[in-house]
Design a protein around this motif. Structure first.
Motif, mmCIF file in Angstrom:
data_model
loop_
_atom_site.group_PDB
_atom_site.id
_atom_site.type_symbol
_atom_site.label_atom_id
_atom_site.label_comp_id
_atom_site.label_asym_id
_atom_site.label_seq_id
_atom_site.Cartn_x
_atom_site.Cartn_y
_atom_site.Cartn_z
ATOM 1 N N LEU A 103 0.829 -1.205 0.000
ATOM 2 C CA LEU A 103 0.000 0.000 0.000
ATOM 3 C C LEU A 103 0.865 1.258 0.000
ATOM 4 N N LEU A 104 1.952 1.237 0.785
ATOM 5 C CA LEU A 104 2.853 2.394 0.805
ATOM 6 C C LEU A 104 3.508 2.600 -0.560
ATOM 7 N N VAL A 105 3.958 1.490 -1.164
ATOM 8 C CA VAL A 105 4.569 1.586 -2.496
ATOM 9 C C VAL A 105 3.563 2.109 -3.513
ATOM 10 N N SER A 106 2.344 1.608 -3.428
ATOM 11 C CA SER A 106 1.323 2.037 -4.391
ATOM 12 C C SER A 106 1.047 3.530 -4.261
ATOM 13 N N GLN A 159 -7.673 13.077 -11.364
ATOM 14 C CA GLN A 159 -7.646 11.746 -11.992
ATOM 15 C C GLN A 159 -7.047 10.688 -11.071
ATOM 16 N N LYS A 160 -6.276 11.125 -10.057
ATOM 17 C CA LYS A 160 -5.661 10.178 -9.125
ATOM 18 C C LYS A 160 -6.702 9.344 -8.379
ATOM 19 N N ILE A 161 -7.944 9.832 -8.333
ATOM 20 C CA ILE A 161 -9.023 9.048 -7.714
ATOM 21 C C ILE A 161 -9.125 7.688 -8.375
ATOM 22 N N PHE A 162 -8.797 7.633 -9.640
ATOM 23 C CA PHE A 162 -8.891 6.398 -10.416
ATOM 24 C C PHE A 162 -8.108 5.264 -9.755
ATOM 25 N N TYR A 163 -6.946 5.578 -9.140
ATOM 26 C CA TYR A 163 -6.101 4.528 -8.548
ATOM 27 C C TYR A 163 -6.697 3.967 -7.261
ATOM 28 N N LEU A 164 -7.686 4.624 -6.724
ATOM 29 C CA LEU A 164 -8.436 4.089 -5.593
ATOM 30 C C LEU A 164 -9.740 3.456 -6.062
ATOM 31 N N HIS A 165 -10.390 4.137 -7.005
ATOM 32 C CA HIS A 165 -11.706 3.709 -7.489
ATOM 33 C C HIS A 165 -11.642 2.328 -8.153
ATOM 34 N N LEU A 166 -10.685 2.139 -9.029
ATOM 35 C CA LEU A 166 -10.614 0.867 -9.761
ATOM 36 C C LEU A 166 -10.317 -0.335 -8.861
ATOM 37 N N GLU A 195 3.314 3.996 -17.425
ATOM 38 C CA GLU A 195 3.435 4.369 -16.010
ATOM 39 C C GLU A 195 2.109 4.234 -15.281
ATOM 40 N N MET A 196 1.043 4.601 -15.963
ATOM 41 C CA MET A 196 -0.281 4.489 -15.335
ATOM 42 C C MET A 196 -0.675 3.027 -15.165
ATOM 43 N N LEU A 197 -0.415 2.223 -16.191
ATOM 44 C CA LEU A 197 -0.786 0.809 -16.129
ATOM 45 C C LEU A 197 -0.035 0.081 -15.013
ATOM 46 N N SER A 198 1.272 0.358 -14.883
ATOM 47 C CA SER A 198 2.036 -0.306 -13.826
ATOM 48 C C SER A 198 1.572 0.161 -12.443
ATOM 49 N N THR A 199 1.203 1.430 -12.319
ATOM 50 C CA THR A 199 0.677 1.932 -11.046
ATOM 51 C C THR A 199 -0.654 1.263 -10.713
ATOM 52 N N CYS A 239 -1.472 -1.024 -7.417
ATOM 53 C CA CYS A 239 -2.629 -0.688 -6.573
ATOM 54 C C CYS A 239 -3.582 -1.880 -6.456
ATOM 55 N N LEU A 240 -3.815 -2.569 -7.567
ATOM 56 C CA LEU A 240 -4.684 -3.750 -7.534
ATOM 57 C C LEU A 240 -4.110 -4.814 -6.602
ATOM 58 N N LEU A 241 -2.801 -5.032 -6.677
ATOM 59 C CA LEU A 241 -2.151 -6.032 -5.826
ATOM 60 C C LEU A 241 -2.255 -5.643 -4.348
ATOM 61 N N ALA A 242 -1.979 -4.372 -4.046
ATOM 62 C CA ALA A 242 -2.010 -3.917 -2.656
ATOM 63 C C ALA A 242 -3.412 -4.029 -2.070
ATOM 64 N N TRP A 243 -4.409 -3.576 -2.821
ATOM 65 C CA TRP A 243 -5.784 -3.639 -2.323
ATOM 66 C C TRP A 243 -6.303 -5.075 -2.272
ATOM 67 N N GLY A 244 -5.758 -5.923 -3.121
ATOM 68 C CA GLY A 244 -6.111 -7.337 -3.038
ATOM 69 C C GLY A 244 -5.647 -7.944 -1.723
ATOM 70 N N GLY A 245 -4.419 -7.589 -1.314
ATOM 71 C CA GLY A 245 -3.917 -8.064 -0.025
ATOM 72 C C GLY A 245 -4.769 -7.547 1.124
#
Length: 222
Positions: A15-18, A36-43, A180-184, A188-194
């Motif tokens: 989560l910190l890395v994300s 647009q940064k909301i997207f990294y939480l919303h998705l 860069e966006m795709l890797s971020t 984020c998906l991995l961190a929120w999955g954990g």
């Protein structure tokens, strides 16, 4: 127990890395800017809400098949996490809509089916608290857990099936995002999955302890 703490440590690190990638690595989107940064939480919230409801679906079938209480507890824990995530999805999506579409809400197919999904699983949680004798209540909840899942794939494909203004992120073109966006998004998906796994596991254990206490109290005052 050590596995739980290791998973917790890895999740918080992820989560910190994300968050570092969201704010320091991913580029600022040209048209929307920092909003647009909301997207990294919303998705990730949306994706793992889907997975939590899929767990409700599988656990409900498992309970109807075996009548083992462990399946019922797993369905309950997953539904609670899924509903919380869905509420956050609707809130962050509304913030996105206000910045992108100039409105807090519109009856778009993706938004409408997501709202129906939230209502369906909120009804599932309400049914769990109803005064219905056990095990009839657990059976009714399992049936609703199976039926409610019909809306989940509909939410996912709604942006493709109907004329929706909601972007289809997982399109063949990758949603038009740079690397860069795709890797971020992936981190984020991995961190929120954990975090999703941690929350469901923790809540499952709480329900397990509660069941033991209820059983002990019932034996004491029998």
């Amino acid at each position: 127990m050590p596995f739980f703490f290791i998973l917790a440590a890895l999740t918080w690190a992820a989560l910190l890395v994300s968050q570092g990638m969201v704010w320091l690595y991913a580029p600022v989107e040209a048209s929307m800017g920092p909003v647009q940064k909301i997207f990294y939480l919303h998705l990730p919230l949306a994706w793992w809400a889907f997975m939590a409801f899929f767990a409700v679906f599988v656990a409900s079938i498992g309970f109807l098949w075996t009548r083992r209480p462990a399946w019922d507890r797993l369905a309950a824990a997953s539904a609670e996490v899924g509903v919380v995530f869905t509420l956050l999805v609707l809130i962050t999506g509304s913030m996105w809509g206000r910045a992108s579409w100039n409105t807090w809400w519109t009856w778009d197919p993706r938004l409408t089916t997501a709202l129906v999904m939230c209502f369906a699983y909120s009804a599932y949680l309400a049914l769990r608290q109803a005064w219905i004798p056990s095990p009839r209540r657990e059976v009714l909840c399992a049936v609703l857990g199976v039926l409610a899942f019909a809306d989940v794939p509909l939410v996912f494909v709604s942006a493709r099936l109907w004329r929706s203004i909601h972007p289809a992120v997982f399109a063949s073109s990758g949603g038009g995002m740079p690397g860069e966006m795709l890797s971020t998004v992936a981190v984020c998906l991995l961190a929120w999955g954990g975090l999703t796994g941690l929350m469901i596991t923790h809540r499952y254990r709480q329900l397990q302890v509660q069941a033991r206490l209820d059983r002990l109290l019932a034996e004491r005052y029998r």
